[in-house]
Scaffold this motif. Structure first.
Motif, PDB file in Angstrom:
ATOM      1  N   ALA A 155     -26.314 -21.222   1.461  1.00  0.00           N
ATOM      2  CA  ALA A 155     -27.421 -21.293   0.505  1.00  0.00           C
ATOM      3  C   ALA A 155     -27.421 -22.631  -0.226  1.00  0.00           C
ATOM      4  CB  ALA A 155     -27.328 -20.138  -0.492  1.00  0.00           C
ATOM      5  N   GLU A 156     -26.246 -23.105  -0.596  1.00  0.00           N
ATOM      6  CA  GLU A 156     -26.155 -24.410  -1.258  1.00  0.00           C
ATOM      7  C   GLU A 156     -26.609 -25.524  -0.325  1.00  0.00           C
ATOM      8  OE1 GLU A 156     -22.087 -24.632  -2.531  1.00  0.00           O
ATOM      9  OE2 GLU A 156     -22.366 -23.110  -4.096  1.00  0.00           O
ATOM     10  N   ASP A 204     -28.747 -25.186   2.161  1.00  0.00           N
ATOM     11  CA  ASP A 204     -30.207 -25.047   2.277  1.00  0.00           C
ATOM     12  C   ASP A 204     -30.911 -25.717   1.109  1.00  0.00           C
ATOM     13  OD1 ASP A 204     -30.136 -23.676   4.671  1.00  0.00           O
ATOM     14  OD2 ASP A 204     -30.314 -21.687   3.744  1.00  0.00           O
ATOM     15  N   THR A 205     -30.395 -25.505  -0.091  1.00  0.00           N
ATOM     16  CA  THR A 205     -30.979 -26.115  -1.290  1.00  0.00           C
ATOM     17  C   THR A 205     -30.893 -27.633  -1.212  1.00  0.00           C
ATOM     18  OG1 THR A 205     -30.427 -24.167  -2.613  1.00  0.00           O
ATOM     19  CG2 THR A 205     -30.833 -26.218  -3.814  1.00  0.00           C
ATOM     20  N   ASP A 235     -21.801 -17.503   3.066  1.00  0.00           N
ATOM     21  CA  ASP A 235     -23.206 -17.294   2.701  1.00  0.00           C
ATOM     22  C   ASP A 235     -23.588 -18.149   1.490  1.00  0.00           C
ATOM     23  OD1 ASP A 235     -23.674 -15.521   4.772  1.00  0.00           O
ATOM     24  OD2 ASP A 235     -23.416 -13.728   3.531  1.00  0.00           O
ATOM     25  N   ARG A 236     -22.695 -18.219   0.496  1.00  0.00           N
ATOM     26  CA  ARG A 236     -22.967 -19.069  -0.685  1.00  0.00           C
ATOM     27  C   ARG A 236     -23.048 -20.536  -0.280  1.00  0.00           C
ATOM     28  NH1 ARG A 236     -19.472 -15.394  -3.109  1.00  0.00           N
ATOM     29  NH2 ARG A 236     -17.687 -16.784  -2.932  1.00  0.00           N
ATOM     30  N   GLN A 237     -22.132 -20.968   0.563  1.00  0.00           N
ATOM     31  CA  GLN A 237     -22.147 -22.357   1.015  1.00  0.00           C
ATOM     32  C   GLN A 237     -23.413 -22.665   1.806  1.00  0.00           C
ATOM     33  OE1 GLN A 237     -18.403 -22.509   3.130  1.00  0.00           O
ATOM     34  NE2 GLN A 237     -17.309 -23.321   1.347  1.00  0.00           N
TER      35      GLN A 237
END
Length: 118
Positions: A97-98, A100-101, A93-95
């Motif tokens: 989000a990164e 997506d950014t 999930d963190r990856q």
């Protein structure tokens, strides 16, 4: 099914299939001539292994999860693995989000640059 057929069906090299067998992720019987003979469900098993590896799970965890897999390709978390799976999901999930950014930044940069060029 012979290893070549399993490799073809799963787009996985024979070498990698032998590795899965050595690490306890996949099993095969041996024919009288010594050839590996895989059950029909081996195809689904290889696809599960590949998906779990792609999710970043180590083979030791995959070995724990596979006994709770179903022939249709679905699986349940085996006892003792749920926390590990949750931790890995949090990392993914963190990856995501990164990514997506980063994707948004690239889109804005391209749009801004194209607007200036016109």
């Amino acid at each position: 099914m012979l290893i070549g057929e399993l490799a073809r069906r799963t787009a996985t090299s024979e070498r990698l299939l032998r590795h899965y067998e050595r690490t306890g992720l996949l099993t095969a019987r041996r024919r009288e001539n010594g050839y590996r003979d895989y059950e029909e469900d081996a195809e689904a098993r290889v696809r599960q292994i590949r998906a779990l590896l792609a999710a970043g799970l180590p083979t030791r965890v995959i070995r724990q999860v596979l006994p709770c897999a179903y022939p249709d390709g679905s699986l349940d978390a085996c006892p003792g693995t749920l926390d590990t799976l949750r931790e890995r999901l949090a990392v993914l999930d963190r990856q995501a989000a990164e990514l997506d950014t980063a994707r948004d930044l690239l889109r804005r940069t391209i749009a801004t640059t194209e607007a200036r060029v016109r």
